[in-house]
Scaffold this motif. Structure first.
Motif, PDB file in Angstrom:
ATOM      1  N   ARG A 129       0.764  -1.332  -0.077  1.00 26.11           N
ATOM      2  CA  ARG A 129       0.414   0.343   0.195  1.00 26.11           C
ATOM      3  C   ARG A 129       1.051   1.390   0.210  1.00 26.11           C
ATOM      4  NH1 ARG A 129      -4.992  -1.154   0.275  1.00 26.11           N
ATOM      5  NH2 ARG A 129      -6.377  -3.285   1.152  1.00 26.11           N
ATOM      6  N   GLY A 130       0.606   1.846  -0.910  1.00 31.49           N
ATOM      7  CA  GLY A 130       0.952   3.701  -1.076  1.00 31.49           C
ATOM      8  C   GLY A 130      -0.010   4.932  -1.058  1.00 31.49           C
ATOM      9  N   TYR A 131       0.306   5.585  -0.437  1.00 25.16           N
ATOM     10  CA  TYR A 131      -0.817   7.061  -0.701  1.00 25.16           C
ATOM     11  C   TYR A 131      -1.178   6.725  -2.120  1.00 25.16           C
ATOM     12  CZ  TYR A 131      -1.941  11.354  -0.275  1.00 25.16           C
ATOM     13  OH  TYR A 131      -3.222  12.556   0.295  1.00 25.16           O
ATOM     14  N   ASP A 132      -2.426   7.075  -2.033  1.00 24.08           N
ATOM     15  CA  ASP A 132      -2.502   7.636  -3.343  1.00 24.08           C
ATOM     16  C   ASP A 132      -3.475   9.196  -3.644  1.00 24.08           C
ATOM     17  OD1 ASP A 132      -4.268   6.967  -5.776  1.00 24.08           O
ATOM     18  OD2 ASP A 132      -5.717   7.206  -5.022  1.00 24.08           O
ATOM     19  N   LYS A 133      -3.065   9.801  -4.071  1.00 24.69           N
ATOM     20  CA  LYS A 133      -3.300  11.583  -3.778  1.00 24.69           C
ATOM     21  C   LYS A 133      -4.922  11.644  -4.716  1.00 24.69           C
ATOM     22  CE  LYS A 133      -0.814  13.265  -7.192  1.00 24.69           C
ATOM     23  NZ  LYS A 133       0.250  13.241  -7.870  1.00 24.69           N
ATOM     24  N   GLU A 134      -5.090  10.865  -5.551  1.00 23.91           N
ATOM     25  CA  GLU A 134      -6.936  10.559  -5.680  1.00 23.91           C
ATOM     26  C   GLU A 134      -7.591  10.989  -5.115  1.00 23.91           C
ATOM     27  OE1 GLU A 134      -7.109  10.542 -10.306  1.00 23.91           O
ATOM     28  OE2 GLU A 134      -7.214   8.350  -9.583  1.00 23.91           O
ATOM     29  N   THR A 135      -7.634   9.860  -4.543  1.00 26.68           N
ATOM     30  CA  THR A 135      -8.366   9.444  -2.990  1.00 26.68           C
ATOM     31  C   THR A 135      -7.808  10.059  -1.604  1.00 26.68           C
ATOM     32  OG1 THR A 135      -7.964   7.272  -2.726  1.00 26.68           O
ATOM     33  CG2 THR A 135      -9.236   7.387  -4.911  1.00 26.68           C
ATOM     34  N   GLY A 136      -6.717  10.247  -1.201  1.00 26.90           N
ATOM     35  CA  GLY A 136      -6.605  10.358  -0.173  1.00 26.90           C
ATOM     36  C   GLY A 136      -5.710   9.208   0.741  1.00 26.90           C
ATOM     37  N   LEU A 137      -6.810   7.662   0.318  1.00 23.85           N
ATOM     38  CA  LEU A 137      -6.468   6.221   0.706  1.00 23.85           C
ATOM     39  C   LEU A 137      -4.890   5.722   0.428  1.00 23.85           C
ATOM     40  CD1 LEU A 137     -10.263   5.737   0.325  1.00 23.85           C
ATOM     41  CD2 LEU A 137      -9.269   6.421   2.013  1.00 23.85           C
ATOM     42  N   PRO A 138      -4.312   5.198   1.815  1.00 22.51           N
ATOM     43  CA  PRO A 138      -3.185   4.303   1.276  1.00 22.51           C
ATOM     44  C   PRO A 138      -3.553   2.864   0.686  1.00 22.51           C
ATOM     45  CG  PRO A 138      -4.414   3.910   3.428  1.00 22.51           C
ATOM     46  CD  PRO A 138      -4.968   4.982   3.230  1.00 22.51           C
ATOM     47  N   LEU A 139      -3.652   2.788  -0.361  1.00 23.62           N
ATOM     48  CA  LEU A 139      -3.891   2.089  -1.946  1.00 23.62           C
ATOM     49  C   LEU A 139      -3.126   1.225  -2.086  1.00 23.62           C
ATOM     50  CD1 LEU A 139      -6.473   3.733  -3.668  1.00 23.62           C
ATOM     51  CD2 LEU A 139      -7.371   2.581  -2.297  1.00 23.62           C
ATOM     52  N   TRP A 140      -3.168   0.177  -2.960  1.00 22.33           N
ATOM     53  CA  TRP A 140      -2.684  -0.663  -3.447  1.00 22.33           C
ATOM     54  C   TRP A 140      -2.220   0.143  -4.862  1.00 22.33           C
ATOM     55  CZ3 TRP A 140      -6.508  -5.439  -3.589  1.00 22.33           C
ATOM     56  CH2 TRP A 140      -6.434  -6.572  -2.380  1.00 22.33           C
ATOM     57  N   PRO A 141      -0.874   0.022  -5.456  1.00 25.93           N
ATOM     58  CA  PRO A 141      -0.628   0.014  -7.392  1.00 25.93           C
ATOM     59  C   PRO A 141      -1.616   0.233  -8.203  1.00 25.93           C
ATOM     60  CG  PRO A 141       0.150  -1.725  -6.923  1.00 25.93           C
ATOM     61  CD  PRO A 141      -0.397  -1.504  -4.667  1.00 25.93           C
ATOM     62  N   ALA A 142      -2.235   1.778  -8.958  1.00 29.47           N
ATOM     63  CA  ALA A 142      -3.215   1.893  -9.973  1.00 29.47           C
ATOM     64  C   ALA A 142      -2.472   0.650 -10.887  1.00 29.47           C
ATOM     65  CB  ALA A 142      -2.617   2.949 -10.674  1.00 29.47           C
ATOM     66  N   GLU A 143      -1.325   0.305 -11.162  1.00 25.51           N
ATOM     67  CA  GLU A 143      -0.662  -0.809 -12.144  1.00 25.51           C
ATOM     68  C   GLU A 143       0.235  -1.456 -11.685  1.00 25.51           C
ATOM     69  OE1 GLU A 143       0.557   1.534 -15.429  1.00 25.51           O
ATOM     70  OE2 GLU A 143      -0.840   2.852 -14.942  1.00 25.51           O
TER      71      GLU A 143
END
Ligand code: ZN
Length: 143
Positions: A129-143
């Motif tokens: 998990r890493g910080y996702d700017k678009e959602t503000g959430l610690p998400l899985w990578p986008a691709e």
């Protein structure tokens, strides 16, 4: 879009401790068994619960503390890495004594009355998990 093909490596099943913190004990099982990639499900009951709702306007979690005995109708979650350690991300549906359901993001401070779980460990490299700017959430990578 992120897609990864994987296979089941191992299954773990058992019963959690009466009075334990539900999320913390699931995380502990993952840590003790080096489970860093997988999924989890559970049913049972809790003495009280804390669940979150992510407000997509404010980018902040709103918390609801349910200070009552509740049935765990469903707990569904996944396991991946955050800051190099296993993180259990789980959502729960809980019912009160009138069969009314509540649900949300499972938070610490949800206390086990009785709980039976299944953890499926996946093969291969876990997602981190890493910080996702678009959602503000610690998400899985986008691709
Ligand atoms: Zn969540």
């Amino acid at each position: 879009m992120l897609i990864k093909k994987t296979e089941a490596k191992s299954l773990y099943t058992g019963r959690l401790t009466h009075g334990a913190d539900l999320l913390n004990e699931l995380t502990q099982i993952c840590e003790q068994n080096s489970i860093t990639f997988g999924r989890v499900e559970a049913i049972g009951a809790v003495k009280k619960a804390k669940i979150g709702y992510y407000n997509t306007d404010t980018f902040k979690y709103e918390y609801h503390e349910l200070d009552q005995a509740l049935e765990i109708l469903n707990l569904t979650g996944n396991i991946s890495l955050k800051d190099g350690k296993p993180m259990v991300h789980a959502h729960v549906t809980l019912a009160d004594n009138q069969s009314r359901a509540f649900g949300g993001h499972l938070c610490p401070e949800t206390i086990v009355f009785a709980c039976e779980y299944v953890i499926e460990q996946f093969e291969g490299e876990p997602f981190s998990r890493g910080y996702d700017k678009e959602t503000g959430l610690p998400l899985w990578p986008a691709e």
